[in-house]
Write a protein that holds these residues in place. Structure first.
Motif, short mmCIF file in Angstrom:
data_model
loop_
_atom_site.label_atom_id
_atom_site.label_comp_id
_atom_site.label_asym_id
_atom_site.label_seq_id
_atom_site.Cartn_x
_atom_site.Cartn_y
_atom_site.Cartn_z
N THR A 165 29.51 31.66 47.73
CA THR A 165 28.82 32.01 46.56
C THR A 165 27.31 31.52 46.31
OG1 THR A 165 30.95 32.13 45.53
CG2 THR A 165 29.16 31.73 44.04
N VAL A 166 26.42 31.98 45.85
CA VAL A 166 25.01 31.70 45.88
C VAL A 166 24.58 30.80 44.66
CG1 VAL A 166 22.59 32.58 45.53
CG2 VAL A 166 24.04 33.86 47.15
N GLU A 167 25.19 31.00 43.46
CA GLU A 167 25.17 30.15 42.37
C GLU A 167 25.59 28.99 42.82
OE1 GLU A 167 25.73 30.17 37.52
OE2 GLU A 167 26.39 31.90 38.81
N LEU A 168 24.97 27.64 42.34
CA LEU A 168 25.40 26.24 42.64
C LEU A 168 25.16 25.78 41.33
CD1 LEU A 168 24.13 25.65 46.23
CD2 LEU A 168 26.35 26.13 45.48
N PRO A 169 26.13 24.60 41.09
CA PRO A 169 27.35 24.28 41.74
C PRO A 169 28.44 25.21 41.42
CG PRO A 169 27.03 22.82 39.82
CD PRO A 169 25.76 23.87 39.89
N PHE A 170 29.60 25.06 42.19
CA PHE A 170 30.67 26.03 41.97
C PHE A 170 31.46 25.63 40.61
CE2 PHE A 170 31.15 26.34 46.81
CZ PHE A 170 30.18 27.29 47.04
N ARG A 171 31.50 26.89 39.81
CA ARG A 171 32.13 26.59 38.20
C ARG A 171 33.59 27.22 38.74
NH1 ARG A 171 27.94 29.09 36.82
NH2 ARG A 171 29.56 30.69 35.77
N GLU A 172 34.73 26.86 37.86
CA GLU A 172 35.88 27.63 37.93
C GLU A 172 35.84 28.87 37.25
OE1 GLU A 172 36.46 23.03 37.45
OE2 GLU A 172 34.95 24.70 36.79
N ASP A 173 35.03 29.38 36.42
CA ASP A 173 34.93 30.58 35.99
C ASP A 173 34.32 31.61 36.26
OD1 ASP A 173 32.40 29.57 35.57
OD2 ASP A 173 32.43 29.92 33.30
N MET A 174 33.69 31.32 37.69
CA MET A 174 33.09 32.34 38.66
C MET A 174 34.13 33.40 39.03
SD MET A 174 30.56 29.88 40.94
CE MET A 174 29.16 29.37 40.38
N ALA A 175 33.38 34.37 39.26
CA ALA A 175 34.40 35.85 39.67
C ALA A 175 34.30 35.70 41.33
CB ALA A 175 33.46 37.08 39.29
N LEU A 176 35.54 35.61 41.63
CA LEU A 176 35.67 35.51 43.13
C LEU A 176 36.38 36.59 43.88
CD1 LEU A 176 36.94 31.63 42.92
CD2 LEU A 176 34.85 32.53 43.29
N LEU A 177 36.58 37.70 43.44
CA LEU A 177 37.22 38.81 44.08
C LEU A 177 36.74 38.98 45.39
CD1 LEU A 177 38.38 41.06 41.15
CD2 LEU A 177 39.86 39.45 42.71
N ALA A 178 35.40 38.85 45.61
CA ALA A 178 34.72 39.30 46.80
C ALA A 178 33.95 38.08 47.54
CB ALA A 178 33.39 40.18 46.46
N ALA A 179 34.70 37.07 46.97
CA ALA A 179 34.13 35.72 47.69
C ALA A 179 34.56 35.20 48.99
CB ALA A 179 34.15 34.50 46.84
N CYS A 180 35.95 35.45 49.11
CA CYS A 180 36.53 34.70 50.21
C CYS A 180 36.07 35.46 51.58
CB CYS A 180 38.19 35.08 49.99
SG CYS A 180 38.84 34.09 48.71
N ILE A 181 35.91 34.58 52.59
CA ILE A 181 35.35 35.05 53.88
C ILE A 181 36.25 34.33 54.84
CG2 ILE A 181 33.18 35.38 53.03
CD1 ILE A 181 32.35 32.70 54.67
N SER A 182 37.36 34.02 54.64
CA SER A 182 38.54 33.59 55.69
C SER A 182 39.84 33.86 55.21
CB SER A 182 38.34 32.10 55.98
OG SER A 182 38.86 31.29 55.02
N PRO A 183 40.57 34.26 56.13
CA PRO A 183 42.06 34.40 55.70
C PRO A 183 42.68 33.09 54.84
CG PRO A 183 41.81 35.25 57.89
CD PRO A 183 40.69 34.47 57.58
N TYR A 184 42.24 31.79 55.15
CA TYR A 184 42.57 30.79 54.81
C TYR A 184 42.34 30.70 53.11
CZ TYR A 184 42.99 25.80 53.44
OH TYR A 184 43.04 24.70 52.31
N ALA A 185 41.07 31.17 52.96
CA ALA A 185 40.46 31.23 51.58
C ALA A 185 41.33 32.25 50.86
CB ALA A 185 39.13 31.45 51.53
N ALA A 186 41.37 33.25 51.42
CA ALA A 186 42.22 34.48 50.83
C ALA A 186 43.66 33.96 50.40
CB ALA A 186 42.33 35.61 51.62
N SER A 187 44.04 33.21 51.30
CA SER A 187 45.60 33.05 51.03
C SER A 187 45.74 32.01 49.84
CB SER A 187 46.20 32.54 52.37
OG SER A 187 45.79 31.09 52.46
#
Length: 336
Positions: free
Chosen positions: A136-158
């Motif tokens: 995610t480009v926008e910093l810092p990371f906030r809990e309300d960010m849209a994350l549906l296309a964010a995960c780049i590892s199976p661990y993150a997706a899980s």
């Protein structure tokens, strides 16, 4: 005296949390399956302090075995809150074994949620991960960010999938939930595969440190006592606020570049690092950076430990544990 069920209680964070909750007056039931990701003997040593407390009970159990296995093990227990730390860990290994991570982290979580539904246990603290933010480009990371296309590892997706499941059970069955996204946690008992632990061991052995990329990647390192304090505050919040569904960041809000971390570990160890430059690893993110304003507001979360102090604590533990004689292992893990 509330009773907390802590999954993954023999791990790095779980063992520290169990000790904190026992000190705070909770009764603690610990579950762990001693996943072979690292040495079982290390996890058994992690448990020794808790096992000396009469308010602690341990069961060796794998959540993948289903809700019935949980129901059998915990038939005589009344649980007030579940702290779900158990997971198959590691971003890199998840790229090689995605199915194993889905089975452990998603299916295992479903089995726990089903046991909670059937047993009418209403409070869940779920340990998620900063990896769900991906690059995610926008910093810092906030809990309300849209994350549906964010995960780049199976661990993150899980982990993100498990968060979605906790919402489903909140919506359908009234489960009281606090999801906490942990940002790189370090300190005594840290997993041996994690950077600070690996770097310190290599420096103590006089070996070079592998540097993936140009050293500019950054992580929001959080000392384990600060993370555990956030979890303890989160548990208290859940028990006092019915109908909760919240997601928070538990980080330090202070990213450290890899090259600066290596220098800091070298200072803590007392050795000047030699570097071995390597390509970036698949699944690694560029930076993690927690916005912790929500956790501050809801919980009074306020991390206190500087990186230099935390690294000194870690190196002191590492050197003492290396010098200590072999400790006795548990005679029997199940039902101790």
């Amino acid at each position: 005296m509330p009773t907390a069920l802590v999954t993954g209680c023999a791990g790095f964070i779980g063992s520290h949390l169990s000790e904190r909750l026992l000190a705070d007056g909770y009764r603690v039931i610990g579950l762990d399956n001693f996943d072979p990701f690292y040495d079982q003997a290390t996890k058994q040593i992690n448990l020794l302090a808790s096992l000396q407390q009469p308010a602690f009970t341990f069961h060796e159990l794998d959540l993948r075995d289903g809700p019935a296995a949980l129901a059998t093990a915990l038939a005589a227990e009344k649980v007030d809150v579940v702290v779900h730390l158990a997971a198959k860990a590691g971003v890199g290994p998840s790229v090689k074994e995605p199915a194993a991570y889905v089975e452990a982290n998603v299916l295992g979580t479903v089995h726990l949620l089903e046991w909670m539904r059937l047993s009418e246990v209403k409070n869940l603290f779920f340990a998620s991960s900063s990896s769900v933010y991906g690059n995610t480009v926008e910093l810092p990371f906030r809990e309300d960010m849209a994350l549906l296309a964010a995960c780049i590892s199976p661990y993150a997706a899980s982990k993100l999938s498990a968060e979605q499941l906790t919402f489903t059970y909140h919506h359908l069955y009234g489960l009281n939930v606090l999801n906490a996204r942990f940002f790189t946690v370090y300190g005594p008992r840290q997993r041996p595969d994690l950077a600070i632990h690996k770097f310190a061991r290599l420096l103590l052995a006089g070996q070079p440190i592998p540097v993936y990329g140009d050293g500019s990647t950054a992580r929001d390192y959080t000392f384990v006592a600060d993370t555990v304090d956030g979890v303890a505050r989160g548990i208290a919040y859940l028990l006092a606020h019915a109908g909760t569904y919240q997601t928070i960041n538990l980080g330090n809000s202070s990213p450290v570049k890899l090259r600066d971390l290596i220098a800091a570990v070298g200072t803590a160890v007392g050795v000047t690092p030699t570097l071995n430059q390597l390509p970036m690893q698949a699944g690694d993110v560029e930076v993690t950076y927690a916005d912790i304003s929500k956790a501050r507001h809801l919980l009074g979360y306020n991390p206190q430990t500087t990186l230099a102090d935390g690294l000194r604590h870690f190196v002191d533990w590492l050197q003492k544990s290396e010098a200590a004689p072999t400790k006795p292992l548990l005679a029997s893990a199940t039902g101790v």
